[in-house]
Design a protein around this motif. Structure first.
Motif, PDB file in Angstrom:
ATOM      1  N   VAL A   1       0.835  -1.197   0.000  1.00 10.72           N
ATOM      2  CA  VAL A   1       0.000   0.000   0.000  1.00 10.72           C
ATOM      3  C   VAL A   1       0.876   1.256   0.000  1.00 10.72           C
ATOM      4  O   VAL A   1       0.670   2.185  -0.790  1.00 10.72           O
ATOM      5  CB  VAL A   1      -0.948   0.009   1.211  1.00 10.72           C
ATOM      6  N   ILE A   2       1.865   1.278   0.897  1.00 16.00           N
ATOM      7  CA  ILE A   2       2.738   2.455   0.985  1.00 16.00           C
ATOM      8  C   ILE A   2       3.811   2.421  -0.097  1.00 16.00           C
ATOM      9  O   ILE A   2       4.161   3.453  -0.677  1.00 16.00           O
ATOM     10  CB  ILE A   2       3.383   2.534   2.384  1.00 16.00           C
ATOM     11  N   GLY A   3       4.343   1.240  -0.371  1.00 14.78           N
ATOM     12  CA  GLY A   3       5.427   1.137  -1.341  1.00 14.78           C
ATOM     13  C   GLY A   3       5.035   1.537  -2.750  1.00 14.78           C
ATOM     14  O   GLY A   3       5.840   2.110  -3.496  1.00 14.78           O
ATOM     15  N   LEU A   4       3.799   1.245  -3.145  1.00 17.04           N
ATOM     16  CA  LEU A   4       3.333   1.583  -4.489  1.00 17.04           C
ATOM     17  C   LEU A   4       2.611   2.928  -4.536  1.00 17.04           C
ATOM     18  O   LEU A   4       2.177   3.357  -5.606  1.00 17.04           O
ATOM     19  CB  LEU A   4       2.409   0.475  -5.003  1.00 17.04           C
ATOM     20  N   LEU A   5       2.492   3.563  -3.398  1.00 13.07           N
ATOM     21  CA  LEU A   5       1.817   4.854  -3.321  1.00 13.07           C
ATOM     22  C   LEU A   5       2.374   5.897  -4.289  1.00 13.07           C
ATOM     23  O   LEU A   5       1.601   6.664  -4.887  1.00 13.07           O
ATOM     24  CB  LEU A   5       1.876   5.375  -1.883  1.00 13.07           C
ATOM     25  N   PRO A   6       3.705   5.986  -4.499  1.00 12.65           N
ATOM     26  CA  PRO A   6       4.212   7.020  -5.422  1.00 12.65           C
ATOM     27  C   PRO A   6       3.617   6.935  -6.819  1.00 12.65           C
ATOM     28  O   PRO A   6       3.442   7.965  -7.479  1.00 12.65           O
ATOM     29  CB  PRO A   6       5.721   6.769  -5.431  1.00 12.65           C
ATOM     30  N   PHE A   7       3.293   5.735  -7.281  1.00 15.90           N
ATOM     31  CA  PHE A   7       2.712   5.619  -8.619  1.00 15.90           C
ATOM     32  C   PHE A   7       1.304   6.213  -8.654  1.00 15.90           C
ATOM     33  O   PHE A   7       0.908   6.830  -9.641  1.00 15.90           O
ATOM     34  CB  PHE A   7       2.703   4.157  -9.064  1.00 15.90           C
ATOM     35  N   TYR A   8       0.556   6.008  -7.579  1.00 12.00           N
ATOM     36  CA  TYR A   8      -0.780   6.595  -7.495  1.00 12.00           C
ATOM     37  C   TYR A   8      -0.680   8.123  -7.451  1.00 12.00           C
ATOM     38  O   TYR A   8      -1.421   8.818  -8.161  1.00 12.00           O
ATOM     39  CB  TYR A   8      -1.490   6.078  -6.246  1.00 12.00           C
ATOM     40  N   VAL A   9       0.228   8.629  -6.652  1.00  6.57           N
ATOM     41  CA  VAL A   9       0.402  10.080  -6.541  1.00  6.57           C
ATOM     42  C   VAL A   9       0.921  10.652  -7.858  1.00  6.57           C
ATOM     43  O   VAL A   9       0.533  11.761  -8.265  1.00  6.57           O
ATOM     44  CB  VAL A   9       1.342  10.420  -5.370  1.00  6.57           C
ATOM     45  N   LEU A  10       1.779   9.911  -8.541  1.00  7.18           N
ATOM     46  CA  LEU A  10       2.227  10.356  -9.861  1.00  7.18           C
ATOM     47  C   LEU A  10       1.028  10.540 -10.785  1.00  7.18           C
ATOM     48  O   LEU A  10       0.926  11.543 -11.503  1.00  7.18           O
ATOM     49  CB  LEU A  10       3.204   9.336 -10.454  1.00  7.18           C
TER      50      LEU A  10
ATOM     51  N   VAL B   1      18.161   0.445  -4.650  1.00  5.84           N
ATOM     52  CA  VAL B   1      17.467  -0.477  -5.561  1.00  5.84           C
ATOM     53  C   VAL B   1      16.029  -0.024  -5.782  1.00  5.84           C
ATOM     54  O   VAL B   1      15.515  -0.051  -6.910  1.00  5.84           O
ATOM     55  CB  VAL B   1      17.516  -1.915  -5.012  1.00  5.84           C
ATOM     56  N   ARG B   2      15.359   0.396  -4.718  1.00  3.36           N
ATOM     57  CA  ARG B   2      13.962   0.833  -4.864  1.00  3.36           C
ATOM     58  C   ARG B   2      13.874   2.059  -5.765  1.00  3.36           C
ATOM     59  O   ARG B   2      12.968   2.153  -6.610  1.00  3.36           O
ATOM     60  CB  ARG B   2      13.370   1.173  -3.498  1.00  3.36           C
ATOM     61  N   ILE B   3      14.779   3.007  -5.593  1.00  3.14           N
ATOM     62  CA  ILE B   3      14.758   4.198  -6.450  1.00  3.14           C
ATOM     63  C   ILE B   3      14.954   3.805  -7.911  1.00  3.14           C
ATOM     64  O   ILE B   3      14.269   4.316  -8.812  1.00  3.14           O
ATOM     65  CB  ILE B   3      15.836   5.203  -6.000  1.00  3.14           C
ATOM     66  N   ALA B   4      15.878   2.861  -8.146  1.00  2.00           N
ATOM     67  CA  ALA B   4      16.104   2.384  -9.509  1.00  2.00           C
ATOM     68  C   ALA B   4      14.862   1.699 -10.059  1.00  2.00           C
ATOM     69  O   ALA B   4      14.509   1.866 -11.236  1.00  2.00           O
ATOM     70  CB  ALA B   4      17.296   1.427  -9.535  1.00  2.00           C
ATOM     71  N   MET B   5      14.161   0.944  -9.209  1.00  2.00           N
ATOM     72  CA  MET B   5      12.945   0.266  -9.647  1.00  2.00           C
ATOM     73  C   MET B   5      11.832   1.268  -9.930  1.00  2.00           C
ATOM     74  O   MET B   5      11.081   1.108 -10.906  1.00  2.00           O
ATOM     75  CB  MET B   5      12.495  -0.745  -8.596  1.00  2.00           C
ATOM     76  N   PHE B   6      11.712   2.295  -9.094  1.00  2.00           N
ATOM     77  CA  PHE B   6      10.723   3.341  -9.354  1.00  2.00           C
ATOM     78  C   PHE B   6      10.991   3.988 -10.713  1.00  2.00           C
ATOM     79  O   PHE B   6      10.072   4.160 -11.525  1.00  2.00           O
ATOM     80  CB  PHE B   6      10.773   4.418  -8.267  1.00  2.00           C
ATOM     81  N   ALA B   7      12.251   4.347 -10.940  1.00  2.00           N
ATOM     82  CA  ALA B   7      12.607   5.017 -12.190  1.00  2.00           C
ATOM     83  C   ALA B   7      12.352   4.115 -13.393  1.00  2.00           C
ATOM     84  O   ALA B   7      11.782   4.557 -14.406  1.00  2.00           O
ATOM     85  CB  ALA B   7      14.075   5.454 -12.147  1.00  2.00           C
ATOM     86  N   ALA B   8      12.769   2.853 -13.285  1.00  2.00           N
ATOM     87  CA  ALA B   8      12.564   1.916 -14.394  1.00  2.00           C
ATOM     88  C   ALA B   8      11.078   1.724 -14.683  1.00  2.00           C
ATOM     89  O   ALA B   8      10.650   1.698 -15.841  1.00  2.00           O
ATOM     90  CB  ALA B   8      13.227   0.578 -14.074  1.00  2.00           C
ATOM     91  N   ALA B   9      10.283   1.587 -13.620  1.00  2.00           N
ATOM     92  CA  ALA B   9       8.844   1.375 -13.802  1.00  2.00           C
ATOM     93  C   ALA B   9       8.208   2.571 -14.510  1.00  2.00           C
ATOM     94  O   ALA B   9       7.378   2.399 -15.418  1.00  2.00           O
ATOM     95  CB  ALA B   9       8.168   1.138 -12.448  1.00  2.00           C
ATOM     96  N   VAL B  10       8.581   3.779 -14.117  1.00  2.00           N
ATOM     97  CA  VAL B  10       8.012   4.983 -14.744  1.00  2.00           C
ATOM     98  C   VAL B  10       8.394   5.038 -16.223  1.00  2.00           C
ATOM     99  O   VAL B  10       7.554   5.345 -17.088  1.00  2.00           O
ATOM    100  CB  VAL B  10       8.486   6.250 -14.006  1.00  2.00           C
ATOM    101  N   VAL B  11       9.645   4.724 -16.530  1.00  2.00           N
ATOM    102  CA  VAL B  11      10.096   4.737 -17.929  1.00  2.00           C
ATOM    103  C   VAL B  11       9.345   3.692 -18.742  1.00  2.00           C
ATOM    104  O   VAL B  11       8.879   3.963 -19.865  1.00  2.00           O
ATOM    105  CB  VAL B  11      11.620   4.496 -17.999  1.00  2.00           C
ATOM    106  N   PHE B  12       9.180   2.500 -18.184  1.00  2.00           N
ATOM    107  CA  PHE B  12       8.473   1.439 -18.914  1.00  2.00           C
ATOM    108  C   PHE B  12       6.991   1.763 -19.068  1.00  2.00           C
ATOM    109  O   PHE B  12       6.380   1.445 -20.091  1.00  2.00           O
ATOM    110  CB  PHE B  12       8.655   0.098 -18.210  1.00  2.00           C
ATOM    111  N   VAL B  13       6.399   2.376 -18.051  1.00  2.00           N
ATOM    112  CA  VAL B  13       4.987   2.781 -18.154  1.00  2.00           C
ATOM    113  C   VAL B  13       4.825   3.787 -19.288  1.00  2.00           C
ATOM    114  O   VAL B  13       3.911   3.675 -20.120  1.00  2.00           O
ATOM    115  CB  VAL B  13       4.487   3.374 -16.824  1.00  2.00           C
ATOM    116  N   ALA B  14       5.702   4.782 -19.334  1.00  2.00           N
ATOM    117  CA  ALA B  14       5.633   5.788 -20.403  1.00  2.00           C
ATOM    118  C   ALA B  14       5.839   5.141 -21.771  1.00  2.00           C
ATOM    119  O   ALA B  14       5.131   5.454 -22.738  1.00  2.00           O
ATOM    120  CB  ALA B  14       6.678   6.879 -20.164  1.00  2.00           C
ATOM    121  N   ALA B  15       6.803   4.233 -21.852  1.00  2.00           N
ATOM    122  CA  ALA B  15       7.074   3.558 -23.123  1.00  2.00           C
ATOM    123  C   ALA B  15       5.882   2.721 -23.562  1.00  2.00           C
ATOM    124  O   ALA B  15       5.502   2.712 -24.741  1.00  2.00           O
ATOM    125  CB  ALA B  15       8.315   2.676 -22.984  1.00  2.00           C
ATOM    126  N   PHE B  16       5.273   2.021 -22.618  1.00  2.00           N
ATOM    127  CA  PHE B  16       4.110   1.189 -22.936  1.00  2.00           C
ATOM    128  C   PHE B  16       2.953   2.059 -23.422  1.00  2.00           C
ATOM    129  O   PHE B  16       2.288   1.737 -24.417  1.00  2.00           O
ATOM    130  CB  PHE B  16       3.695   0.400 -21.700  1.00  2.00           C
TER     131      PHE B  16
END
Length: 386
Positions: A205-214, A277-292
């Motif tokens: 819930v808290i870990g994935l919160l940044p994506f919701y706020v984004l 690692v988490r920051i890298a995963m956040f960044a990678a996820a955002v890039v892949f979401v945009a690419a998708f």
């Protein structure tokens, strides 16, 4: 998922189709019903001006996102095959962030107003309870374990509904602070430094919160950038590179990272390493979401309307994947081959599509979009001060 799920949750259109359970209320800028049919002069306005067509881009995005979710859960049973293992890792790096970003975007207008609060209860809270019971009883009838139903400990897919309920409640807070995404990211990183327990799957819930706020902070012009012709080839290259990279690291990276639910000490790393690692995963996820999203079709197709009902597919496909598990089908030798992986993926796409269809929606709307006006009191309006 995805959620939604629940999922669920743009600016350009007042909706002419039935909204997804994970969608928020009408997009910003939509005219109120009492003004929709009247021209500025007071005469009736043309029908086209009164009701705009909703942007198919987001329905298309949600449809393809739910296919990723169903395919990912199917591949989870074939990870001894390298083809499935790399594809599974790649999908899990961004499939739920994708759903959550879209959900956040359509939650920008969420408030504690009576109608929206009621919709949150009936379209998120009630399905959470129903499917928490349903999956627990399903497991018990299959003889997998003793009967245990706990609304405090989300079972299997239901974690997304629990998370969505909490994220929606927090929406007015993120809309008021100056740097919501930075604050949400700090909260998420700090949460992984402690053992928060399993109640409400709180790490997710808290870990994935940044994506919701984004998603809350995004505006229509951000998506217009992804619709530019140059974005499509760039997005395809990014996803291809991400898929290749997943195969390179799949035997060196613990899969526990991609579930977003384990504290740093559970992954046997220190807080500094875990944070990096988490920051890298956040960044990678955002890039892949945009690419998708850059590859999503812009026009209306036969599958566009299915994107309104992705929460149906999210919550129902688990019964299919677990049935194959209970009956031992996932152990079939032919599945654990590259050809078998391809057949399973195609089957997952077919199942995901069917579960968004109108026959399924009509059959299961009592559980995912229940009409429960009898539960609520009459809407209360604030008393006027004298």
């Amino acid at each position: 998922m995805t959620y939604t799920t629940r999922p669920s949750e743009a600016d350009a259109a007042q909706r002419t189709e039935r909204p997804s359970p994970t969608d928020a209320a009408a997009p910003p800028g939509a005219r109120p019903p009492d003004a929709a049919g009247t021209a500025p002069s007071g005469s009736p306005a043309p029908q086209a001006a009164a009701r705009k067509v909703r942007d198919p881009f987001f329905d298309n995005a949600k449809y393809f996102a739910i296919l990723l979710v169903v395919a990912g859960h199917s591949l989870a049973n074939l990870l001894n095959v390298p083809l499935a293992k790399g594809l599974y890792l790649f999908i899990y790096l961004f499939h739920m962030p994708l759903f959550i970003v879209i959900t956040g975007y359509f939650s920008r207008n969420w408030t504690f107003a009576g109608g929206k609060a009621r919709k949150l209860i009936t379209n998120v809270g009630v399905p959470y309870v129903v499917f928490e019971f349903a999956y627990s009883i399903y497991d018990w009838l299959a003889g997998r374990n003793h009967l245990e139903i706990s609304l405090l400990n989300p079972y299997y897919l239901t974690w997304f509904l629990c998370a969505l309920f909490m994220w929606r409640l927090s929406t007015p807070v993120w809309q008021q602070i100056r740097w919501p995404l930075a604050v949400a990211t700090v909260f998420a990183l700090l949460s992984y430094m402690s053992d928060l327990g399993g109640t409400f799957d709180i790490h997710r819930v808290i870990g994935l919160l940044p994506f919701y706020v984004l998603g809350l902070t995004l505006k229509p012009q951000h998506f217009e950038l992804l619709k530019k012709p140059i974005a499509r080839p760039i997005g395809a290259l990014v996803l291809a590179a991400g898929l290749a990279g997943s195969y390179l690291v799949m035997n060196r990276m613990s899969r526990s990272w991609i579930y977003w639910k384990h504290a740093n000490f559970e992954l046997h790393v220190g807080n500094l390493t875990g944070t990096v690692v988490r920051i890298a995963m956040f960044a990678a996820a955002v890039v892949f979401v945009a690419a998708f999203l850059s590859l999503i079709p812009r026009k209306r197709y036969w599958f566009t309307s299915l994107g309104s009902y992705t929460l149906y597919a999210y919550l129902l496909h688990g019964f299919v994947t677990r049935l194959l598990n209970f009956t031992g089908w996932w152990g079939a030798d032919w599945m654990h081959t590259p050809t078998g992986v391809g057949i399973v993926v195609v089957g997952a796409l077919v199942v995901g599509t069917f579960l968004c269809s109108k026959p399924v929606v009509r059959t299961m709307s009592w559980a995912l979009e229940p009409k429960m006006m009898w539960v609520f009191t009459p809407l209360r309006r604030p008393a006027r001060s004298r």
